[in-house]
Design a protein around this motif. Sequence first.
Motif, PDB file in Angstrom:
ATOM      1  N   ASP A  29      44.020  40.630  30.978  1.00  0.00           N
ATOM      2  CA  ASP A  29      43.439  39.348  31.347  1.00  0.00           C
ATOM      3  C   ASP A  29      44.150  38.289  30.501  1.00  0.00           C
ATOM      4  OD1 ASP A  29      42.005  37.018  31.707  1.00  0.00           O
ATOM      5  OD2 ASP A  29      40.046  37.977  31.528  1.00  0.00           O
ATOM      6  N   VAL A  30      45.108  37.592  31.100  1.00  0.00           N
ATOM      7  CA  VAL A  30      45.933  36.623  30.380  1.00  0.00           C
ATOM      8  C   VAL A  30      45.451  35.181  30.577  1.00  0.00           C
ATOM      9  CG1 VAL A  30      47.961  38.122  30.361  1.00  0.00           C
ATOM     10  CG2 VAL A  30      47.625  36.533  32.266  1.00  0.00           C
ATOM     11  N   THR A  31      44.250  35.017  31.086  1.00  0.00           N
ATOM     12  CA  THR A  31      43.708  33.685  31.353  1.00  0.00           C
ATOM     13  C   THR A  31      43.795  32.783  30.122  1.00  0.00           C
ATOM     14  OG1 THR A  31      42.140  34.726  32.878  1.00  0.00           O
ATOM     15  CG2 THR A  31      41.748  32.419  32.313  1.00  0.00           C
ATOM     16  N   GLU A  32      43.367  33.270  28.988  1.00  0.00           N
ATOM     17  CA  GLU A  32      43.357  32.473  27.756  1.00  0.00           C
ATOM     18  C   GLU A  32      44.755  32.297  27.168  1.00  0.00           C
ATOM     19  OE1 GLU A  32      40.639  30.877  26.621  1.00  0.00           O
ATOM     20  OE2 GLU A  32      39.657  31.667  28.423  1.00  0.00           O
ATOM     21  N   PHE A  33      45.735  33.052  27.647  1.00  0.00           N
ATOM     22  CA  PHE A  33      47.105  33.007  27.129  1.00  0.00           C
ATOM     23  C   PHE A  33      48.015  32.106  27.963  1.00  0.00           C
ATOM     24  CE2 PHE A  33      51.376  35.101  26.628  1.00  0.00           C
ATOM     25  CZ  PHE A  33      51.558  34.789  25.290  1.00  0.00           C
ATOM     26  N   LEU A  34      47.542  31.658  29.117  1.00  0.00           N
ATOM     27  CA  LEU A  34      48.388  30.881  30.031  1.00  0.00           C
ATOM     28  C   LEU A  34      49.056  29.696  29.339  1.00  0.00           C
ATOM     29  CD1 LEU A  34      46.199  30.798  33.276  1.00  0.00           C
ATOM     30  CD2 LEU A  34      48.313  32.091  32.913  1.00  0.00           C
ATOM     31  N   GLU A  35      48.313  28.916  28.606  1.00  0.00           N
ATOM     32  CA  GLU A  35      48.860  27.719  27.956  1.00  0.00           C
ATOM     33  C   GLU A  35      49.785  28.056  26.795  1.00  0.00           C
ATOM     34  OE1 GLU A  35      48.557  24.707  29.210  1.00  0.00           O
ATOM     35  OE2 GLU A  35      47.184  25.385  30.776  1.00  0.00           O
ATOM     36  N   ASP A  36      49.640  29.246  26.214  1.00  0.00           N
ATOM     37  CA  ASP A  36      50.432  29.636  25.050  1.00  0.00           C
ATOM     38  C   ASP A  36      51.681  30.446  25.390  1.00  0.00           C
ATOM     39  OD1 ASP A  36      48.543  28.432  23.370  1.00  0.00           O
ATOM     40  OD2 ASP A  36      47.318  30.250  23.323  1.00  0.00           O
ATOM     41  N   HIS A  37      51.805  30.879  26.622  1.00  0.00           N
ATOM     42  CA  HIS A  37      52.944  31.721  27.008  1.00  0.00           C
ATOM     43  C   HIS A  37      54.250  30.954  26.799  1.00  0.00           C
ATOM     44  CE1 HIS A  37      55.686  33.805  29.897  1.00  0.00           C
ATOM     45  NE2 HIS A  37      55.187  34.823  29.220  1.00  0.00           N
ATOM     46  N   PRO A  38      55.174  31.490  26.013  1.00  0.00           N
ATOM     47  CA  PRO A  38      56.422  30.782  25.720  1.00  0.00           C
ATOM     48  C   PRO A  38      57.244  30.440  26.971  1.00  0.00           C
ATOM     49  CG  PRO A  38      56.154  32.638  24.235  1.00  0.00           C
ATOM     50  CD  PRO A  38      55.069  32.746  25.268  1.00  0.00           C
ATOM     51  N   GLY A  39      57.133  31.226  28.011  1.00  0.00           N
ATOM     52  CA  GLY A  39      57.870  30.964  29.249  1.00  0.00           C
ATOM     53  C   GLY A  39      57.124  30.049  30.210  1.00  0.00           C
ATOM     54  N   GLY A  40      55.947  29.606  29.812  1.00  0.00           N
ATOM     55  CA  GLY A  40      55.134  28.735  30.648  1.00  0.00           C
ATOM     56  C   GLY A  40      54.136  29.506  31.488  1.00  0.00           C
ATOM     57  N   LYS A  41      53.084  28.812  31.896  1.00  0.00           N
ATOM     58  CA  LYS A  41      52.035  29.481  32.663  1.00  0.00           C
ATOM     59  C   LYS A  41      52.460  29.783  34.096  1.00  0.00           C
ATOM     60  CE  LYS A  41      49.454  25.301  33.809  1.00  0.00           C
ATOM     61  NZ  LYS A  41      48.168  24.619  33.655  1.00  0.00           N
ATOM     62  N   LYS A  42      53.400  29.020  34.625  1.00  0.00           N
ATOM     63  CA  LYS A  42      53.813  29.196  36.017  1.00  0.00           C
ATOM     64  C   LYS A  42      54.339  30.613  36.283  1.00  0.00           C
ATOM     65  CE  LYS A  42      56.629  26.965  39.557  1.00  0.00           C
ATOM     66  NZ  LYS A  42      57.543  25.848  39.838  1.00  0.00           N
ATOM     67  N   ILE A  43      55.159  31.131  35.387  1.00  0.00           N
ATOM     68  CA  ILE A  43      55.713  32.479  35.584  1.00  0.00           C
ATOM     69  C   ILE A  43      54.613  33.539  35.472  1.00  0.00           C
ATOM     70  CG2 ILE A  43      56.433  32.855  33.186  1.00  0.00           C
ATOM     71  CD1 ILE A  43      58.363  33.932  36.348  1.00  0.00           C
ATOM     72  N   LEU A  44      53.658  33.321  34.591  1.00  0.00           N
ATOM     73  CA  LEU A  44      52.538  34.265  34.496  1.00  0.00           C
ATOM     74  C   LEU A  44      51.721  34.251  35.779  1.00  0.00           C
ATOM     75  CD1 LEU A  44      50.964  34.088  30.924  1.00  0.00           C
ATOM     76  CD2 LEU A  44      51.969  36.050  32.047  1.00  0.00           C
ATOM     77  N   LEU A  45      51.392  33.062  36.256  1.00  0.00           N
ATOM     78  CA  LEU A  45      50.589  32.959  37.474  1.00  0.00           C
ATOM     79  C   LEU A  45      51.308  33.562  38.674  1.00  0.00           C
ATOM     80  CD1 LEU A  45      49.086  29.413  36.953  1.00  0.00           C
ATOM     81  CD2 LEU A  45      47.842  31.589  36.954  1.00  0.00           C
ATOM     82  N   LYS A  46      52.615  33.458  38.711  1.00  0.00           N
ATOM     83  CA  LYS A  46      53.400  34.044  39.801  1.00  0.00           C
ATOM     84  C   LYS A  46      53.229  35.564  39.841  1.00  0.00           C
ATOM     85  CE  LYS A  46      58.130  34.572  41.412  1.00  0.00           C
ATOM     86  NZ  LYS A  46      59.540  34.371  41.087  1.00  0.00           N
ATOM     87  N   ASN A  47      52.988  36.173  38.689  1.00  0.00           N
ATOM     88  CA  ASN A  47      52.891  37.623  38.597  1.00  0.00           C
ATOM     89  C   ASN A  47      51.460  38.144  38.478  1.00  0.00           C
ATOM     90  OD1 ASN A  47      55.746  38.803  38.489  1.00  0.00           O
ATOM     91  ND2 ASN A  47      55.867  37.006  37.171  1.00  0.00           N
ATOM     92  N   CYS A  48      50.482  37.263  38.537  1.00  0.00           N
ATOM     93  CA  CYS A  48      49.087  37.686  38.431  1.00  0.00           C
ATOM     94  C   CYS A  48      48.597  38.328  39.725  1.00  0.00           C
ATOM     95  CB  CYS A  48      48.199  36.489  38.087  1.00  0.00           C
ATOM     96  SG  CYS A  48      48.369  35.993  36.386  1.00  0.00           S
ATOM     97  N   GLY A  49      47.665  39.243  39.550  1.00  0.00           N
ATOM     98  CA  GLY A  49      47.068  39.915  40.695  1.00  0.00           C
ATOM     99  C   GLY A  49      47.925  41.037  41.240  1.00  0.00           C
ATOM    100  N   LYS A  50      48.966  41.406  40.497  1.00  0.00           N
ATOM    101  CA  LYS A  50      49.851  42.477  40.972  1.00  0.00           C
ATOM    102  C   LYS A  50      50.497  43.195  39.791  1.00  0.00           C
ATOM    103  CE  LYS A  50      53.610  39.174  41.752  1.00  0.00           C
ATOM    104  NZ  LYS A  50      54.500  38.612  42.762  1.00  0.00           N
ATOM    105  N   ASP A  51      51.273  44.209  40.122  1.00  0.00           N
ATOM    106  CA  ASP A  51      52.002  44.950  39.102  1.00  0.00           C
ATOM    107  C   ASP A  51      53.205  44.116  38.668  1.00  0.00           C
ATOM    108  OD1 ASP A  51      53.512  46.677  37.536  1.00  0.00           O
ATOM    109  OD2 ASP A  51      53.106  48.411  38.792  1.00  0.00           O
ATOM    110  N   ALA A  52      53.178  43.650  37.439  1.00  0.00           N
ATOM    111  CA  ALA A  52      54.236  42.804  36.901  1.00  0.00           C
ATOM    112  C   ALA A  52      55.155  43.570  35.957  1.00  0.00           C
ATOM    113  CB  ALA A  52      53.619  41.622  36.173  1.00  0.00           C
ATOM    114  N   SER A  53      55.134  44.890  36.033  1.00  0.00           N
ATOM    115  CA  SER A  53      55.912  45.712  35.101  1.00  0.00           C
ATOM    116  C   SER A  53      57.398  45.359  35.100  1.00  0.00           C
ATOM    117  CB  SER A  53      55.747  47.197  35.423  1.00  0.00           C
ATOM    118  OG  SER A  53      54.397  47.579  35.316  1.00  0.00           O
ATOM    119  N   GLU A  54      57.995  45.291  36.260  1.00  0.00           N
ATOM    120  CA  GLU A  54      59.434  45.020  36.326  1.00  0.00           C
ATOM    121  C   GLU A  54      59.765  43.663  35.701  1.00  0.00           C
ATOM    122  OE1 GLU A  54      63.026  44.563  39.579  1.00  0.00           O
ATOM    123  OE2 GLU A  54      61.232  45.670  40.152  1.00  0.00           O
TER     124      GLU A  54
END
Length: 83
Positions: A29-54
């Motif tokens: 659950d990366v909800t609280e980490f979205l604003e702190d992600h060094p690559g920005g929240k947009k890339i995290l949101l793009k990979n949410c709800g699915k397998d982001a392993s790759e």
Amino acid sequence: MSKTFEADEVKQHKSEESAWVVVDGGVYDVTEFLEDHPGGKKILLKNCGKDASEAFWTYHSEKVLQKTAAEYKIGEVKPGSKL
């Protein structure tokens, strides 16, 4: 004991209000980490709800999963679930 999630439940969490990603079967659950992600929240949101392993392993090491991501782990995807 870790909680187990159905794929359908994980797929529902792909917004700024509730953002979950799966890496190697672990649900984070990366909800609280979205604003702190060094690559920005947009890339995290793009990979949410699915397998982001790759995508995760393309940019991160095992150290990131063990140290930074560990606090966000909320469970595992049910074996055999398709994301």
